[in-house]
Design a protein around this motif. Structure first.
Motif, short mmCIF file in Angstrom:
data_model
loop_
_atom_site.label_atom_id
_atom_site.label_comp_id
_atom_site.label_asym_id
_atom_site.label_seq_id
_atom_site.Cartn_x
_atom_site.Cartn_y
_atom_site.Cartn_z
N PRO A 1 36.46 40.02 29.66
CA PRO A 1 37.44 39.43 28.73
C PRO A 1 38.57 38.67 29.40
CG PRO A 1 36.82 41.62 27.97
CD PRO A 1 36.16 41.43 29.30
N ALA A 2 39.04 39.16 30.55
CA ALA A 2 40.19 38.53 31.22
C ALA A 2 39.88 37.13 31.73
CB ALA A 2 40.66 39.42 32.37
N ILE A 3 38.62 36.81 31.97
CA ILE A 3 38.26 35.51 32.55
C ILE A 3 37.35 34.71 31.65
CG2 ILE A 3 36.17 36.26 33.78
CD1 ILE A 3 38.93 33.91 35.14
N LEU A 4 36.93 35.29 30.51
CA LEU A 4 35.92 34.66 29.66
C LEU A 4 36.32 33.27 29.19
CD1 LEU A 4 33.29 34.67 28.04
CD2 LEU A 4 34.47 35.96 26.25
N ALA A 5 37.56 33.12 28.72
CA ALA A 5 38.00 31.82 28.20
C ALA A 5 37.90 30.74 29.27
CB ALA A 5 39.43 31.93 27.67
N GLU A 6 38.33 31.05 30.48
CA GLU A 6 38.28 30.07 31.56
C GLU A 6 36.84 29.83 32.02
OE1 GLU A 6 39.78 27.32 34.32
OE2 GLU A 6 40.68 28.28 32.58
N ALA A 7 36.04 30.90 32.06
CA ALA A 7 34.64 30.77 32.50
C ALA A 7 33.81 29.97 31.51
CB ALA A 7 34.02 32.16 32.68
N SER A 8 34.22 29.94 30.24
CA SER A 8 33.49 29.15 29.23
C SER A 8 33.82 27.67 29.31
CB SER A 8 33.81 29.68 27.83
OG SER A 8 35.15 29.40 27.48
N ARG A 9 34.84 27.33 30.10
CA ARG A 9 35.24 25.92 30.24
C ARG A 9 34.91 25.34 31.62
NH1 ARG A 9 39.99 27.96 27.58
NH2 ARG A 9 41.04 28.11 29.60
N ARG A 10 34.81 26.22 32.63
CA ARG A 10 34.69 25.71 33.99
C ARG A 10 33.69 26.54 34.79
NH1 ARG A 10 37.80 26.80 38.55
NH2 ARG A 10 39.21 28.13 37.31
N VAL A 11 32.79 25.84 35.47
CA VAL A 11 31.78 26.52 36.30
C VAL A 11 32.46 27.23 37.46
CG1 VAL A 11 29.73 26.22 37.74
CG2 VAL A 11 30.04 24.80 35.70
N GLY A 12 32.11 28.49 37.69
CA GLY A 12 32.59 29.21 38.85
C GLY A 12 33.97 29.82 38.72
N ALA A 13 34.54 29.84 37.52
CA ALA A 13 35.89 30.37 37.36
C ALA A 13 35.96 31.85 37.72
CB ALA A 13 36.37 30.16 35.92
N ALA A 14 34.94 32.62 37.33
CA ALA A 14 34.95 34.06 37.62
C ALA A 14 34.82 34.32 39.12
CB ALA A 14 33.82 34.74 36.86
N ALA A 15 33.94 33.58 39.79
CA ALA A 15 33.78 33.75 41.24
C ALA A 15 35.05 33.37 41.99
CB ALA A 15 32.60 32.91 41.74
N GLU A 16 35.69 32.30 41.55
CA GLU A 16 36.94 31.87 42.19
C GLU A 16 38.03 32.92 42.04
OE1 GLU A 16 40.33 28.53 41.26
OE2 GLU A 16 38.22 27.88 41.15
N ALA A 17 38.14 33.50 40.84
CA ALA A 17 39.14 34.56 40.61
C ALA A 17 38.85 35.77 41.48
CB ALA A 17 39.16 34.95 39.14
N ALA A 18 37.57 36.12 41.65
CA ALA A 18 37.20 37.26 42.50
C ALA A 18 37.54 36.99 43.96
CB ALA A 18 35.72 37.57 42.34
N GLU A 19 37.31 35.76 44.42
CA GLU A 19 37.68 35.39 45.79
C GLU A 19 39.18 35.55 46.01
OE1 GLU A 19 34.30 31.97 46.88
OE2 GLU A 19 36.25 31.38 46.08
N ASN A 20 39.96 35.09 45.05
CA ASN A 20 41.42 35.20 45.17
C ASN A 20 41.86 36.66 45.22
OD1 ASN A 20 41.69 32.40 45.15
ND2 ASN A 20 41.98 32.31 42.93
N ARG A 21 41.24 37.49 44.41
CA ARG A 21 41.59 38.92 44.44
C ARG A 21 41.27 39.55 45.78
NH1 ARG A 21 39.21 38.81 39.25
NH2 ARG A 21 37.29 39.79 40.05
N LYS A 22 40.15 39.18 46.36
CA LYS A 22 39.77 39.73 47.67
C LYS A 22 40.73 39.27 48.76
CE LYS A 22 36.17 42.33 46.89
NZ LYS A 22 36.23 43.77 47.20
N HIS A 23 41.15 38.01 48.71
CA HIS A 23 42.12 37.52 49.70
C HIS A 23 43.43 38.28 49.57
CE1 HIS A 23 40.16 34.34 51.88
NE2 HIS A 23 39.71 33.77 50.78
N THR A 24 43.90 38.50 48.34
CA THR A 24 45.15 39.22 48.12
C THR A 24 45.06 40.64 48.67
OG1 THR A 24 45.59 37.94 46.11
CG2 THR A 24 46.77 40.01 46.36
N ALA A 25 43.91 41.29 48.48
CA ALA A 25 43.75 42.68 48.91
C ALA A 25 43.52 42.81 50.41
CB ALA A 25 42.59 43.32 48.15
N ASN A 26 42.81 41.85 51.03
CA ASN A 26 42.32 42.04 52.40
C ASN A 26 42.99 41.18 53.46
OD1 ASN A 26 40.48 43.91 51.40
ND2 ASN A 26 38.83 42.41 51.21
#
Length: 509
Positions: free
Chosen positions: A404-429
């Motif tokens: 739900p947190a990324i669905l709206a963006e993922a329905s408009r743009r290819v790869g939005a969910a993967a990009e958000a996951a990459e950003n979360r990993k960079h923030t954590a690691n």
């Protein structure tokens, strides 16, 4: 004489086929309305006005449709190859349906107004494209049925279109692999492209050829207006069938996207990303672990096309949690160990790539290497001497574009969910990797096999090392094989997760 495109066969009024087709569509619509608890009447309107007109403006009469008004739904099938609309249909998609809607309004609006009804023409072209008013009506009907049946609107709408022979799932399956389909292209849909390309390259085409003219009209009705062609253009500059078919797929994909919900849009954009469908091209080798058993393949194809995989059941591992039709819960559920098993198998595949490329690498590194009690392991796979002499911490993560947190963006743009996951990993690691002198490289993949930008770049570099000294074709083949192995591993894990959570009473009877 029958014409090659089947126009006469689909419009011939002898033999009863036209009446049977009309009545079948009418009955499906009436039944669907009743399932939505709407009051309906079939073939209404005869002898209800002062002039005792015998016309029946309502194939299906629906009470209390909009603002308390009754709707007179008038079904009609029209052909874009009719001589009076052919030239317009060759330029504007949906022109035949639009013209028929206008004719229905002219014929029925007066009588419907006298009776206090709304006139709603439901028009479909013989090649399967429904008119604007029909699609709006079906969307409203699906919303009502979704409430009464406690099912998602997308599933209801897909089922309705399927029964009305405009099956969005079938249209999805007929798209090429690069469009998130199965590559099961329809012969009737692409035959005009083959015929046009053949005549244009052979030099035998001419404006005097009626079959060529009809094929061009059909083709122009199946593509976007900017992609339309003319006899003059194809004779002056022949177009390969590959290009013509690609334009057909572009338009079909656009139609499927336009009719989809946000969840289905996110799914379609993810499945149509580069390399996402590579699992469908993998040679099914049991020895190499590149196979799906029959049950896994069946559920994987249904899941890939957006068919209902829930079988109306609840999650067998989560009390009181209903499975959703698109398999989102099954793919993300942390009970039962499927998420961990999937992660570890993807990790092992990446490690095997490194070893094949003669790159020193080890698993699960980083715990206890910094001061304090930090037990985090930022490296699922730690690769020595990756870039500029620095080690790289590969961190694999699977994310769903249906979250739900990324669905709206993922329905408009290819790869939005993967990009958000990459950003979360960079923030954590990133902080811990910086302390250790490592480079953080998140390898994020969406559940529908769309890998993130950093992952694609990493795999391209690995493929270069694997194909060192070989041709560029060899590198392209290596990349394709890598994504195929990764994605078949991911799809198998998701299929097993769905199967593990799908429980129906008959399974135990």
């Amino acid at each position: 004489m029958l014409d090659p495109l089947g126009h006469h066969a689909t419009t011939c009024k002898r033999g009863g086929d036209v009446v049977f087709r009309h009545n079948k569509l009418r009955d499906i619509l009436a039944e669907t309305c009743r399932r939505a608890h709407l009051s309906v009447q079939v073939e209404a309107g005869c002898n209800l006005t002062p002039d005792h007109s015998h016309s029946r403006p309502a194939d299906v009469l629906i009470s209390n449709w909009v603002l308390g008004k009754t709707a007179a739904c008038d079904l009609s099938v029209t052909s874009p190859l009719n001589s009076n609309i052919m030239s317009e249909a060759g330029v504007t998609a949906g022109a035949a349906a639009q013209a028929t809607e206008l004719r229905k309004h002219e014929a029925n609006d007066v009588k419907c107004s006298e009776l206090g009804w709304l006139c709603i023409p439901l028009v479909v072209e013989s090649y399967g494209a429904w008119g604007k008013e029909a699609m709006e009506s079906f969307s409203s009907l699906a919303s009502r049925l979704a409430i009464t049946s406690s099912r998602p609107k997308s599933a209801v709408l897909s089922e309705l279109y399927g029964r009305l022979n405009l099956n969005l799932v079938r249209a999805n399956a007929q798209l090429g692999l690069s469009y998130g389909g199965l590559g099961l292209r329809s012969i009737s849909h692409h035959s005009c492209a083959a015929y046009i390309a053949s005549l244009s390259f052979s030099g035998l085409g001419s404006a005097d050829n009626p079959h060529l003219m009809r094929s061009i009209v059909k083709y122009n009705g199946l593509v976007s207006p900017p992609d339309g062609i003319s006899v003059e253009s194809i004779l002056a500059s022949p177009i390969p069938q590959r290009i013509l078919s690609q334009r057909l797929d572009d338009h079909s994909f656009g139609l499927v996207i336009a009719a989809a919900t946000d969840a289905d849009k996110a799914r379609l954009l993810s499945t149509s990303a580069p390399h996402a469908a590579s699992w469908l091209s993998v040679v099914p080798s049991i020895g190499l672990g590149l196979h799906l058993d029959p049950n896994e393949l069946q559920i994987a194809v249904k899941w890939w096309l957006g068919l209902d995989t829930s079988r109306g059941s609840s999650c067998g591992l989560c009390p009181d949690v209903a499975l959703d039709p698109l398999g989102h819960h099954a793919a993300t559920c942390r009970h039962g160990g499927d998420v961990v098993i999937r992660h570890n198998r993807l990790r092992d595949v990446v490690l095997s790539f490194c070893h094949q490329a003669h790159i020193a690498a080890r698993l699960e590194a980083g715990s206890g290497l910094t001061p304090g009690l930090d037990r985090a392991r930022p490296a699922d796979v730690l690769v020595r001497d990756w870039a500029q002499g620095k080690p790289a911490a590969f961190d694999i993560t699977v994310t769903s574009p249906l979250t739900p947190a990324i669905l709206a963006e993922a329905s408009r743009r290819v790869g939005a969910a993967a990009e958000a996951a990459e950003n979360r990993k960079h923030t954590a690691n990133d902080p811990k990797c910086a302390e250790l002198g490592w480079r953080c490289v998140p390898l994020a993949v969406e559940t529908y096999c769309n890998w993130g930008e950093e992952a694609r770049g990493t795999f391209a570099l690995l493929a270069t090392r694997l194909a060192f000294g070989s041709s560029s074709f060899r590198k392209a083949r290596v990349i394709s094989d890598m994504f195929g192995r990764l994605n078949i591993t991911l799809v198998r894990a998701i299929a097993r997760a769905i199967l593990a959570r799908t429980v129906i009473p008959s399974d135990f009877s």
